[in-house]
Every structure is written in C-alpha cells, then in structure tokens.
Design a protein around this motif. Structure first.
Motif, PDB file in Angstrom:
ATOM      1  N   PHE A 142       4.427  -2.157  19.583  1.00 49.69           N
ATOM      2  CA  PHE A 142       3.281  -2.878  19.009  1.00 49.69           C
ATOM      3  C   PHE A 142       2.892  -2.344  17.635  1.00 49.69           C
ATOM      4  N   GLU A 143       3.115  -1.048  17.404  1.00 49.28           N
ATOM      5  CA  GLU A 143       2.687  -0.441  16.145  1.00 49.28           C
ATOM      6  C   GLU A 143       3.339  -1.100  14.926  1.00 49.28           C
ATOM      7  N   SER A 144       4.552  -1.617  15.104  1.00 53.24           N
ATOM      8  CA  SER A 144       5.281  -2.193  13.974  1.00 53.24           C
ATOM      9  C   SER A 144       4.643  -3.484  13.454  1.00 53.24           C
ATOM     10  N   LEU A 145       3.715  -4.057  14.223  1.00 53.00           N
ATOM     11  CA  LEU A 145       3.094  -5.323  13.839  1.00 53.00           C
ATOM     12  C   LEU A 145       1.763  -5.136  13.102  1.00 53.00           C
ATOM     13  N   GLU A 146       1.368  -3.911  12.872  1.00 54.34           N
ATOM     14  CA  GLU A 146       0.041  -3.669  12.312  1.00 54.34           C
ATOM     15  C   GLU A 146      -0.155  -4.350  10.962  1.00 54.34           C
ATOM     16  N   ALA A 147       0.732  -4.104  10.018  1.00 54.37           N
ATOM     17  CA  ALA A 147       0.550  -4.670   8.675  1.00 54.37           C
ATOM     18  C   ALA A 147       0.544  -6.195   8.706  1.00 54.37           C
ATOM     19  N   GLU A 148       1.450  -6.778   9.503  1.00 56.89           N
ATOM     20  CA  GLU A 148       1.550  -8.239   9.580  1.00 56.89           C
ATOM     21  C   GLU A 148       0.259  -8.869  10.094  1.00 56.89           C
ATOM     22  N   TYR A 149      -0.307  -8.302  11.161  1.00 57.55           N
ATOM     23  CA  TYR A 149      -1.489  -8.916  11.767  1.00 57.55           C
ATOM     24  C   TYR A 149      -2.761  -8.598  10.990  1.00 57.55           C
ATOM     25  N   ARG A 150      -2.802  -7.448  10.342  1.00 59.38           N
ATOM     26  CA  ARG A 150      -3.964  -7.181   9.494  1.00 59.38           C
ATOM     27  C   ARG A 150      -3.988  -8.142   8.307  1.00 59.38           C
ATOM     28  N   VAL A 219      -2.461 -16.283  20.112  1.00 60.62           N
ATOM     29  CA  VAL A 219      -1.549 -15.559  19.223  1.00 60.62           C
ATOM     30  C   VAL A 219      -0.172 -15.490  19.871  1.00 60.62           C
ATOM     31  N   ASP A 220       0.850 -15.614  19.046  1.00 62.16           N
ATOM     32  CA  ASP A 220       2.210 -15.719  19.581  1.00 62.16           C
ATOM     33  C   ASP A 220       2.735 -14.400  20.134  1.00 62.16           C
ATOM     34  N   ASP A 221       2.226 -13.283  19.667  1.00 66.90           N
ATOM     35  CA  ASP A 221       2.670 -11.976  20.151  1.00 66.90           C
ATOM     36  C   ASP A 221       1.428 -11.111  20.336  1.00 66.90           C
ATOM     37  N   ILE A 222       1.019 -10.928  21.589  1.00 66.07           N
ATOM     38  CA  ILE A 222      -0.237 -10.217  21.855  1.00 66.07           C
ATOM     39  C   ILE A 222      -0.163  -8.776  21.409  1.00 66.07           C
ATOM     40  N   ARG A 223       1.029  -8.241  21.198  1.00 64.71           N
ATOM     41  CA  ARG A 223       1.144  -6.873  20.695  1.00 64.71           C
ATOM     42  C   ARG A 223       0.473  -6.732  19.335  1.00 64.71           C
ATOM     43  N   GLY A 224       0.427  -7.828  18.578  1.00 60.45           N
ATOM     44  CA  GLY A 224      -0.202  -7.786  17.275  1.00 60.45           C
ATOM     45  C   GLY A 224      -1.680  -7.469  17.352  1.00 60.45           C
ATOM     46  N   ALA A 225      -2.328  -7.895  18.447  1.00 57.49           N
ATOM     47  CA  ALA A 225      -3.752  -7.610  18.619  1.00 57.49           C
ATOM     48  C   ALA A 225      -3.985  -6.117  18.747  1.00 57.49           C
TER      49      ALA A 225
END
Length: 350
Positions: A142-150, A219-225
């Motif tokens: 999930f950590e890899s999605l931080e920049a994208e979702y912010r 949201v398509d990938d809840i890991r982004g939350a």
C-alpha cells in the motif's frame, strides 16, 4: 468435512459483511476445509451469513435433516438504523424477525464480545466470538500508492481519513463538523456514497461539507486510502467490530475512535485515542508517561474531543508511536491467527 457456506444477497451486499465472508472463505482455504457457496444439505454443516428469507428456509430444512446450522450475526437492529434510506423504519420490525431467524441456528458466530452481548438478548442459542479478521495480504504494497493518491485528491499530511460506505451511523456529522473546526487539516472519506440510497440528512451533510473535507466515492484500489491517510478517524456510533479499523491498524496508522463499548478492547493512549462523553474529572488519572500524557483519560465528547485528539496527532513522532502499537495489536486479528477457530467450531458441531 464439507461446509455449505452460503451468503444470501451476495450479488448486492458490499462493505463489511462482504469483506467478512471473503475473509472466512480465505480462512477455510487456509486450513483445508472443503466448502461450497451453494445452500445445500449435502454437507456436514450449513453456515449462513445473512439470515434473509432464503437462508431461513434452508435453515429449517437443515434442522429437519439433522444438519448443524451456523449463523453469523453480522446484522443487528442496533446497527441497522442510520445506514441507508428507510433503514430506521425497518430497524424496529427487524429485531423480532432476527430473533426467529437466529433461533434456528445451532451456533451463532459473533464478530465481537459487544455483538455477542447484543445477540444473547435475541435468541437462546450458544454463541462464540470469532473476529472478522484483517487480510494483511490485501494491504500488501500500500505504501507505494501514497504519492498517487495524495496527488489525486490534493491531500497534505497529516491527512485525517475514514474508509467505508458513507452513512450517518458511522459518525458522518461528527466527521464533517470536525473538518469545519480544523480548516488547515485535510479530511477525506474513501468509500461509496450511493446518493440514491441515502436520506436527506446524509446528502445534506455531504453537500455542505467544507472545502477541506473530500468524499472520494468508490476507489479502485483501497490500498490507496491507507497510503494517503495519516490518522484514521472513526466516530461511529454503533459497530459490530469494524474491519476498516483493523485494516488501518494493520497498516500502522494511528486511530481515533469514539469511546463505545465495541472498542473496549483497545487501550486508550497506547493503541488508539478515544473520544467519549465521560466527565474529564471522573476519568482523569495520575498515571502519566514520561512526557506527561495521561493514557487513561478519555477526551471530551464528540467534536471537541475529536479536535483535541487530532491536534495531539499533528506530532509525527506521536503518530508513529501510536501507529506502531496499533499494528502490533492487530496481529492477533490476522487471518492466520483466526483460521483454526473455524475448524474447531465445525468439528465440535459435527
């Protein structure tokens, strides 16, 4: 051993119940228990997850055939209200219906001690507590999605967040009003809105939310939350357990919860911050840590309390401390830690 693991309304029910059923089936796979998702008496146990009319019919047939019936108590009249349109009107007749439905089981599986306390007033049937659990594999990376979702939702740390269906019962009014009171902090609620299913009060709260309060919808990938959020704020008024809370803890996020009985297993000040309506003088204690923090003091009621708790978590070190403790506490709720419970309870019935 073969289990008929039936989820009525599976095509329509989402959220925590659907996640729980998914977790159960992963646990059955983990311990090698054969199961079918069809309601059949050609099994050693009939396990029902939502006691709709078809499930009640199959439960009656199973009892006549001598097949043990297990029913999950995901649904109670207490947590049905303030959810979707018309649910308040349905909550009252729901309780006598559930009393009859749950009474058909040989064993009731409750997701928490709080839920079991409620259910024991519904039916004179043996109960056991098995957590819905948290699927750590679902959160992997999930950590890899931080920049994208912010960037997607224009969020700056420390971001206060919540995950799940946007419903009034989960503390929507408190969440929005806290955002009003903290205009320099980003608040975001990740999860379906489903306006056509919501009452007027719910849609009004969403529409009148301040600019620093975002409702993302599905949201398509809840890991982004869990990547974009820094403080998990859960002002729910009623909850049977709270899978999203367990997920936030597993992701190492500090959590702020309303001080309700469901969350009595969480240690305030160590594994979470609790906001309650108890008088500060009555709940104050002389036991403080080296930094002068009072771990046993529940913060003031509702909005003021949530503002106070979130203010405390502006400190990155405090967030890291609380998040690490939460992650450690969540290990007991992993699917691997719970899976054997299903083998045992089925074996006892058979």
């Amino acid at each position: 051993m073969k289990v008929s693991h039936y989820f009525e309304f599976e095509e329509h029910v989402t959220g925590g119940i659907a996640a729980s059923v998914d977790h159960q089936r992963k646990m059955l796979d983990r311990v090698g228990i054969e199961y079918t998702t069809e309601p059949t008496l050609d099994a050693d146990v009939l396990h029902l997850n939502v006691m709709g009319p078809r499930s009640v019919w199959h439960a009656r047939r199973a009892r006549q055939a001598g097949v043990p019936v297990v029913a999950h108590t995901h649904v109670t009249a207490e947590d049905f209200g303030d959810s979707f349109r018309f649910t308040n009107a349905l909550a009252r007749p729901l309780k006598p219906y559930l009393r009859r439905a749950y009474g058909l089981a040989d064993l009731l599986v409750c997701p928490s001690e709080y839920n079991r306390d409620l259910i024991e007033s519904y039916a004179d049937v043996p109960t056991t507590v098995v957590s819905n659990g948290v699927d750590r594999e679902k959160l992997a990376g999930f950590e890899s999605l931080e920049a994208e979702y912010r960037e997607r939702y224009d969020l700056s740390p420390p971001t206060v967040f919540l995950v799940g269906h946007v419903i009034k019962r989960k503390g929507l009014e408190t969440f929005v009003e806290t955002a009003h009171r903290m205009p320099d902090v980003d608040f975001v609620w990740f999860g379906p809105i489903d306006r056509s299913l919501k009452g007027r009060d719910t849609t009004r709260l969403i529409d009148e939310a301040p600019s620093n309060c975002t409702f993302t919808g599905f949201v398509d990938d809840i890991r982004g939350a869990y990547a974009a959020g820094d403080v998990f704020c859960f002002p729910t008024h009623e909850e049977n357990e709270g899978i999203a809370l367990l997920e936030a803890m597993a992701a190492g996020k500090p959590v702020v919860v309303r001080d309700i009985e469901t969350f009595s297993w969480l240690a305030d000040g160590e594994e979470c911050l609790k906001v309650g309506d108890r008088d500060d003088e009555e709940t104050a204690t002389d036991d403080r840590d080296d930094n002068g923090r009072d771990h046993d003091r529940v913060r003031g009621d509702d909005v003021e309390g949530f503002v106070e708790a979130i203010d405390e978590l502006r400190d990155a070190d405090r967030r890291a401390e609380l998040g690490a403790n939460a992650a450690e506490r969540s290990e007991a709720f992993s699917l691997s830690a719970i899976a054997e419970r299903y083998r045992d309870l089925y074996a006892d019935l058979v």
